[in-house]
Design an enzyme around this catalytic site. Structure first.
Site, short mmCIF file in Angstrom:
data_model
loop_
_atom_site.label_atom_id
_atom_site.label_comp_id
_atom_site.label_asym_id
_atom_site.label_seq_id
_atom_site.Cartn_x
_atom_site.Cartn_y
_atom_site.Cartn_z
N CYS A 1 0.81 -1.14 -0.42
CA CYS A 1 -0.39 0.02 0.48
C CYS A 1 0.85 1.51 0.07
O CYS A 1 2.38 0.90 0.24
CB CYS A 1 -1.39 -0.18 1.10
SG CYS A 1 -0.64 0.10 2.59
N CYS B 1 2.94 1.27 -8.04
CA CYS B 1 3.41 -0.37 -7.92
C CYS B 1 4.50 -0.67 -9.00
O CYS B 1 3.59 -0.73 -10.21
CB CYS B 1 2.48 -0.90 -6.80
SG CYS B 1 1.61 -0.27 -5.50
N CYS C 1 -2.82 1.60 -4.23
CA CYS C 1 -1.25 2.32 -4.66
C CYS C 1 -1.51 2.46 -6.28
O CYS C 1 -0.38 2.92 -6.92
CB CYS C 1 0.01 1.66 -4.08
SG CYS C 1 0.16 -0.29 -5.52
#
Length: 140
Positions: A14, A92, A88
């Site tokens: 996250c 990511c 995210c």
């Protein structure tokens, strides 16, 4: 005699690695024991784990008080069989051949423990489902 099957590895991601990914990693570590390698990280880690998350997890019998948010690295993604993202977005890293899941969960940032409890409970249920998918029996 055959070698033991390699244990699966799971990375929870996250943004701040201060809430959802910490809770998910803690539940997976408790329920899977040493049968799954567990990692968590954040694309922009906070300095500390969210205090409301620490309190909510304490109520569930898990101590996160000594945990610290960690920075997401490409190496952590490459070393993981399953990468579970939690809000995210495009921050990511994505690598071909990895199994990605996106768990859409409310962000506990800035929330009190009353708001964190249902997020915690939803994460525990998803982790139990993940264990079933991985064929790993849940303990505790």
């Amino acid at each position: 005699m055959s070698a033991a099957a390699p244990r699966p590895s799971v990375l929870f991601v996250c943004v701040h690695n201060a809430g959802r990914s910490q809770m998910a990693a803690a539940f997976l570590a408790r329920l899977a024991g040493d049968r799954v390698e567990v990692r968590s990280a954040g694309s922009a880690p906070a300095e500390t784990v969210n205090p409301a998350v620490v309190e909510a997890m304490h109520e569930a019998g898990i101590d996160l008080s000594a945990e610290t948010p960690k920075i997401l690295t490409p190496e952590a993604v490459q070393a993981s069989d399953v990468v579970i993202t939690m809000g995210c977005g495009d921050t990511c890293p994505v690598f071909p051949g990895k199994r990605y899941l996106d768990w859409r969960l409310d962000d506990p940032a800035g929330q009190g423990v009353d708001a964190v409890r249902p997020i915690r409970d939803a994460i525990e249920q998803r982790v139990r489902g993940l264990l079933a998918e991985l064929g790993v029996p849940a303990g505790a």
